[in-house]
Motif scaffolding. Structure first.
Motif, PDB file in Angstrom:
ATOM      1  N   GLU A   1      51.636  26.162-114.616  1.00  0.00           N
ATOM      2  CA  GLU A   1      51.195  27.118-113.609  1.00  0.00           C
ATOM      3  C   GLU A   1      49.767  27.572-113.932  1.00  0.00           C
ATOM      4  OE1 GLU A   1      55.170  29.804-113.574  1.00  0.00           O
ATOM      5  OE2 GLU A   1      54.165  29.476-115.486  1.00  0.00           O
TER       6      GLU A   1
ATOM      7  N   SER B   1      60.101  24.357-121.148  1.00  0.00           N
ATOM      8  CA  SER B   1      60.325  23.316-120.153  1.00  0.00           C
ATOM      9  C   SER B   1      59.862  21.957-120.666  1.00  0.00           C
ATOM     10  CB  SER B   1      59.583  23.676-118.859  1.00  0.00           C
ATOM     11  OG  SER B   1      59.904  22.800-117.819  1.00  0.00           O
TER      12      SER B   1
ATOM     13  N   VAL C   1      54.665  22.428-112.081  1.00  0.00           N
ATOM     14  CA  VAL C   1      55.201  23.533-111.308  1.00  0.00           C
ATOM     15  C   VAL C   1      54.056  24.356-110.726  1.00  0.00           C
ATOM     16  CG1 VAL C   1      57.369  23.702-112.578  1.00  0.00           C
ATOM     17  CG2 VAL C   1      55.381  24.940-113.418  1.00  0.00           C
ATOM     18  N   CYS C   2      54.244  24.834-109.490  1.00  0.00           N
ATOM     19  CA  CYS C   2      53.251  25.672-108.819  1.00  0.00           C
ATOM     20  C   CYS C   2      51.953  24.867-108.644  1.00  0.00           C
ATOM     21  CB  CYS C   2      53.056  26.973-109.597  1.00  0.00           C
ATOM     22  SG  CYS C   2      52.184  28.266-108.689  1.00  0.00           S
TER      23      CYS C   2
ATOM     24  N   GLY D   1      52.509  21.534-109.829  1.00  0.00           N
ATOM     25  CA  GLY D   1      53.137  20.594-108.912  1.00  0.00           C
ATOM     26  C   GLY D   1      52.096  19.858-108.091  1.00  0.00           C
TER      27      GLY D   1
ATOM     28  N   LEU E   1      57.025  20.106-108.314  1.00  0.00           N
ATOM     29  CA  LEU E   1      57.878  21.254-108.061  1.00  0.00           C
ATOM     30  C   LEU E   1      57.095  22.378-107.387  1.00  0.00           C
ATOM     31  CD1 LEU E   1      59.270  19.533-110.288  1.00  0.00           C
ATOM     32  CD2 LEU E   1      60.258  21.652-111.144  1.00  0.00           C
ATOM     33  N   TYR E   2      57.534  22.754-106.208  1.00  0.00           N
ATOM     34  CA  TYR E   2      56.941  23.795-105.353  1.00  0.00           C
ATOM     35  C   TYR E   2      55.418  23.813-105.464  1.00  0.00           C
ATOM     36  CZ  TYR E   2      58.626  26.281-109.632  1.00  0.00           C
ATOM     37  OH  TYR E   2      58.982  26.656-110.904  1.00  0.00           O
TER      38      TYR E   2
ATOM     39  N   ALA F   1      58.795  29.594-108.085  1.00  0.00           N
ATOM     40  CA  ALA F   1      58.967  29.715-109.540  1.00  0.00           C
ATOM     41  C   ALA F   1      60.425  29.871-109.949  1.00  0.00           C
ATOM     42  CB  ALA F   1      58.124  30.864-110.102  1.00  0.00           C
TER      43      ALA F   1
ATOM     44  N   MET G   1      62.205  27.852-111.408  1.00  0.00           N
ATOM     45  CA  MET G   1      62.443  27.193-112.698  1.00  0.00           C
ATOM     46  C   MET G   1      62.085  28.083-113.886  1.00  0.00           C
ATOM     47  SD  MET G   1      63.456  23.990-112.062  1.00  0.00           S
ATOM     48  CE  MET G   1      63.047  23.024-113.515  1.00  0.00           C
ATOM     49  N   ARG G   2      61.292  29.095-113.663  1.00  0.00           N
ATOM     50  CA  ARG G   2      60.740  29.892-114.763  1.00  0.00           C
ATOM     51  C   ARG G   2      61.805  30.815-115.350  1.00  0.00           C
ATOM     52  NH1 ARG G   2      56.582  34.075-112.918  1.00  0.00           N
ATOM     53  NH2 ARG G   2      55.337  32.266-112.333  1.00  0.00           N
TER      54      ARG G   2
END
Length: 247
Positions: free
Chosen positions: A38, A49, A124-125, A128, A146-147, A215, A217-218
């Motif tokens: 992120e 992760s 992610v974020c 991603g 991811l997103y 988020a 997954m966080r």
């Protein structure tokens, strides 16, 4: 698998990039995943992760995505100050600089005897988006995105025709697109735009939407974290990379 961690300072055209490595302890060569964080860089949730993915038999690299803009080792907090700084950095770094970062990591991995040379990307974020972006590189065989923010809006700085929507036609890798339908950063119209663009570009991709927030997954900040869904997405990502990088 039991893993070990280390770091390397990789030289890029825009400066030194501290990159954290998570990889199996057991001797041998493993496929690799470039894991993009992120806007906060390598926080504890990102480190956990990356460790999860490495424990499934991958070499995982986590770069400091804004290395040009911060001292080495900078980690931003999950607070307003950290968010404001991370967003400022996001809008200060051209997309082309991530391309050269990605190529530098590819070359590093290809030179390591513990890596098979088969490489994927995950993030992610904004990460991603950067995993999606990394797939422009012909050496990236698959990407779990991811997103992913800012693909639909084309708001990140870049040269004419270098935005990620336009460059989608250059992606040969298999993409897995993961979205939360309650994500305010990527509204319905934005997801629909990305989906149609992938179809129009002839991309090889799968598309997955879940009832989840941004988020999800966080594992820090329980107002968004969905542990069961996170486990599902980790499994989906592992399956993608085992199929595309381990054959």
């Amino acid at each position: 698998m039991i893993i070990k961690t280390e770091f390397v300072d990789i030289q890029t055209p825009t400066g030194t990039m501290r990159t954290y490595i998570y990889r199996p302890q057991a001797e041998g060569s493993y496929p690799a995943i470039i894991y993009y964080s992120e806007i906060f860089q390598q926080t504890d949730p990102i480190a956990r992760s990356a460790a999860i993915m490495a424990g499934h038999g991958f070499v995982v690299l986590v770069p400091e995505v804004f290395h040009e803009l911060n001292p080495i080792g900078t980690v931003l907090g999950y607070d307003d100050v950290g968010k404001d700084k991370g967003n400022a950095d996001k809008f200060a770094k051209p997309l082309e600089s991530y391309d050269s970062d990605n190529q530098a990591m590819v070359e590093f991995l290809q030179s390591q005897n513990y890596c098979t040379g088969k490489i994927g990307a995950m993030g992610v974020c904004i990460g991603g988006h950067l995993a999606y972006r990394a797939a422009i590189n012909e050496n990236i065989l698959a990407a779990s995105c991811l997103y992913a923010t800012d693909i639909h809006s084309n708001t990140l700085p870049c040269g004419e025709g270098q935005d990620s929507l336009t460059r989608t036609k250059d992606i040969q890798a298999e993409l897995m697109m993961i979205w939360g339908k309650q994500d305010p950063h990527v509204p319905n119209e934005g997801r629909f735009l990305v989906h149609q663009n992938l179809i129009d570009s002839g991309a090889k991709f799968t598309w997955h939407e879940f009832n989840a927030a941004h988020a999800f997954m966080r594992d820090e900040g329980l107002d968004r974290y969905d542990p069961e869904l996170a486990l599902t997405v980790y499994k989906m990502s592992v399956d993608l990379f085992r199929r595309t990088l381990c054959q």
